[in-house]
Design a protein around this motif. Structure first.
Motif, short mmCIF file in Angstrom:
data_model
loop_
_atom_site.label_atom_id
_atom_site.label_comp_id
_atom_site.label_asym_id
_atom_site.label_seq_id
_atom_site.Cartn_x
_atom_site.Cartn_y
_atom_site.Cartn_z
N GLU A 1 -17.59 -7.79 -16.26
CA GLU A 1 -16.43 -7.62 -17.15
C GLU A 1 -15.34 -8.65 -16.89
O GLU A 1 -14.53 -8.94 -17.77
CB GLU A 1 -15.88 -6.20 -17.02
N SER A 2 -15.33 -9.20 -15.68
CA SER A 2 -14.32 -10.22 -15.35
C SER A 2 -14.71 -11.60 -15.87
O SER A 2 -13.85 -12.49 -15.92
CB SER A 2 -14.10 -10.28 -13.84
N LEU A 3 -15.98 -11.79 -16.23
CA LEU A 3 -16.46 -13.13 -16.60
C LEU A 3 -16.94 -13.25 -18.05
O LEU A 3 -16.83 -14.31 -18.65
CB LEU A 3 -17.62 -13.54 -15.68
N TYR A 4 -17.49 -12.17 -18.58
CA TYR A 4 -18.19 -12.26 -19.88
C TYR A 4 -17.36 -11.61 -20.98
O TYR A 4 -16.58 -10.68 -20.73
CB TYR A 4 -19.55 -11.56 -19.79
N PRO A 5 -17.57 -12.06 -22.26
CA PRO A 5 -16.89 -11.38 -23.37
C PRO A 5 -17.40 -9.95 -23.52
O PRO A 5 -18.51 -9.63 -23.08
CB PRO A 5 -17.28 -12.24 -24.58
N GLU A 6 -16.58 -9.11 -24.13
CA GLU A 6 -16.85 -7.68 -24.16
C GLU A 6 -18.21 -7.34 -24.75
O GLU A 6 -18.91 -6.44 -24.25
CB GLU A 6 -15.75 -6.97 -24.95
N HIS A 7 -18.62 -8.06 -25.80
CA HIS A 7 -19.89 -7.71 -26.45
C HIS A 7 -21.11 -8.01 -25.58
O HIS A 7 -22.22 -7.61 -25.90
CB HIS A 7 -20.01 -8.42 -27.80
N GLU A 8 -20.90 -8.74 -24.44
CA GLU A 8 -22.03 -9.05 -23.54
C GLU A 8 -22.01 -8.21 -22.26
O GLU A 8 -22.89 -8.37 -21.41
CB GLU A 8 -22.00 -10.54 -23.17
N HIS A 9 -21.02 -7.34 -22.12
CA HIS A 9 -20.90 -6.59 -20.85
C HIS A 9 -22.15 -5.77 -20.55
O HIS A 9 -22.68 -5.82 -19.43
CB HIS A 9 -19.68 -5.66 -20.91
N GLU A 10 -22.63 -5.01 -21.49
CA GLU A 10 -23.78 -4.14 -21.24
C GLU A 10 -25.05 -4.96 -20.98
O GLU A 10 -25.81 -4.66 -20.06
CB GLU A 10 -23.99 -3.20 -22.43
N GLU A 11 -25.25 -6.01 -21.80
CA GLU A 11 -26.46 -6.83 -21.66
C GLU A 11 -26.56 -7.45 -20.27
O GLU A 11 -27.61 -7.38 -19.61
CB GLU A 11 -26.43 -7.94 -22.72
#
Length: 414
Positions: free
Chosen positions: A383-393
């Motif tokens: 969550e500190s590095l990736y955009p929100e839509h990629e958090h789960e993936e």
């Protein structure tokens, strides 16, 4: 029997996942180690950034530092704590401050390591200062950069003489692109280094004290795929060679934690970058290899705290140079360099310590890396590095790779 607590400080910046896992595992180990007349327990604590009296005491026995290379307040506190309080820290702040890539190339060339041919060139631009113009007018010689490129040969790499993380590194294929890259290099002093082509394998060998992990590395892949997950891509002889070279480099410079990049070309390992004394430690880079780093970090830090290991403030390179100056092959010299490095890292003493006091670490770590705590640490870092839509993936991706490590680990220990 008197009880004593040894304190391990974590000097952190943007780190998230590894300190969570390190702290949790240290607690789960619940160590009680008899050393001499004392029974030792161990606690970790995150080091605060604050004003300090140069003569104030230091509660830590060991500090694992991730800030020295760029945050000067912490670096100067660590120097003070080594000099005044006998703190052990990895890595030594003095060698980190002064031993940039250019120095490491020179030193290992002197020892006979097969380093690619390398030049240093003055910067393209300067920041104005009072003495700059008379200095350059009197002593700076015009030079023919394409001629230097022709002497090195193409392809070559232009890279800063210091720094890391591939910042400012450019692949150069001809004189035109060399001039273009130099014009864009600004005020940085640059190395030009012969390209090792073709090559068969690119390896990053990570060293933590006398422990090493060779990783198949793909610099062209996206960040989350650069550390490959293969475990059987080297012969035992190749792995030993890389570990030996990394151990010598780290002992030579007094680094406990460093990574060494090498290319296999025409049957020979060519080290190309080995001044990385604050290497990747995050699960988003290491993933499958992340549990190894946490365990290695625990073993070495607990050993150093328990034995009151002292920072080597003098580097005594002459013993290496006496070997380097002998009329021996590099293989013969490497054997002697490794003997010095093994003494520096107290290999036999460390291995006996781990066998006696840390033999339960592997089982505890295997269970721990299946826990919700680890998955939450991964999620927090993602969550500190990736955009929100990629958090789960990406949380699921790195979690699955940690579980793949657990399957591999179970097979190794069956």
């Amino acid at each position: 029997m008197p009880k004593e607590t040894r304190y391990i400080g974590l000097s952190l910046g943007a780190d998230i996942c590894w300190p969570i896992c390190y702290e949790s595992l240290l607690k789960e180990l619940d160590l009680s180690i008899k050393i001499g007349k004392n029974t030792l327990s161990f606690e970790s604590e995150r080091v605060a950034i604050e004003p300090f009296d140069l003569m104030q005491p230091c509660k830590y026995d060991v500090v694992i530092d991730r800030l020295t290379h760029w945050y000067h307040t912490s670096r100067e506190w660590i120097k003070k704590a080594i000099l005044i309080n006998d703190l052990y820290v990895f890595n030594s702040p003095w060698t980190l401050q002064s031993m940039e890539k250019q120095t490491s190339y020179c030193a290992m060339m002197r020892l006979g390591f097969p380093i690619p041919r390398t030049w240093l060139i003055p910067p393209k631009a300067y920041e104005n200062s009072e003495d700059l113009e008379p200095t350059l007018q009197r002593y700076a010689k015009m030079f023919d950069l394409p001629s230097i490129g022709d002497q090195i040969g193409y392809p070559l790499f232009m890279k800063p003489y210091d720094g890391g993380a591939w910042v400012g590194v450019t692949a150069i294929h001809d004189s035109e692109s060399l001039m273009k890259a130099y014009d864009a290099s600004g005020t940085r002093v640059m190395n030009l280094q012969e390209g090792v082509v073709p090559f068969d394998i690119f390896v990053r060998c990570v060293g933590m004290g006398p422990q090493f992990r060779c990783v198949n590395y793909d610099p062209d892949a996206p960040l989350h795929d650069r550390y490959r997950m293969e475990t059987d891509f080297l012969t035992p002889e190749q792995e030993k060679r890389l570990q030996d070279m990394t151990m010598v480099i780290n002992a030579f410079f007094g680094w406990d934690f460093n990574s060494c990049e090498s290319l296999l070309s025409n049957g020979e390992w060519r080290p190309i970058d080995f001044a990385n004394a604050c290497p990747d430690s995050q699960v988003t880079s290491l993933h499958f290899h992340f549990p190894w780093l946490i365990k290695a970090n625990l073993r070495w830090s607990v050993y150093c705290a328990a034995t009151k290991r002292r920072v080597r403030t003098g580097l005594n390179w002459d013993k290496y140079f006496r070997i380097a100056d002998k009329d021996w092959s590099f293989d013969e010299k490497l054997v002697e360099y490794v003997n010095i490095a093994r003494t520096h890292f107290e290999v036999e003493k460390f291995e006996a310590f781990c066998d006696r006091h840390l033999d339960h670490l592997d089982d505890i770590a295997h269970r721990y890396f299946a826990s919700a705590s680890v998955k939450e640490a991964i999620r927090e870092k993602v969550e500190s590095l990736y955009p929100e839509h990629e958090h789960e993936e990406f949380t699921e991706l790195f979690w699955s790779r940690i579980q793949a490590w657990r399957d591999f680990d179970a097979g190794q220990r069956a």
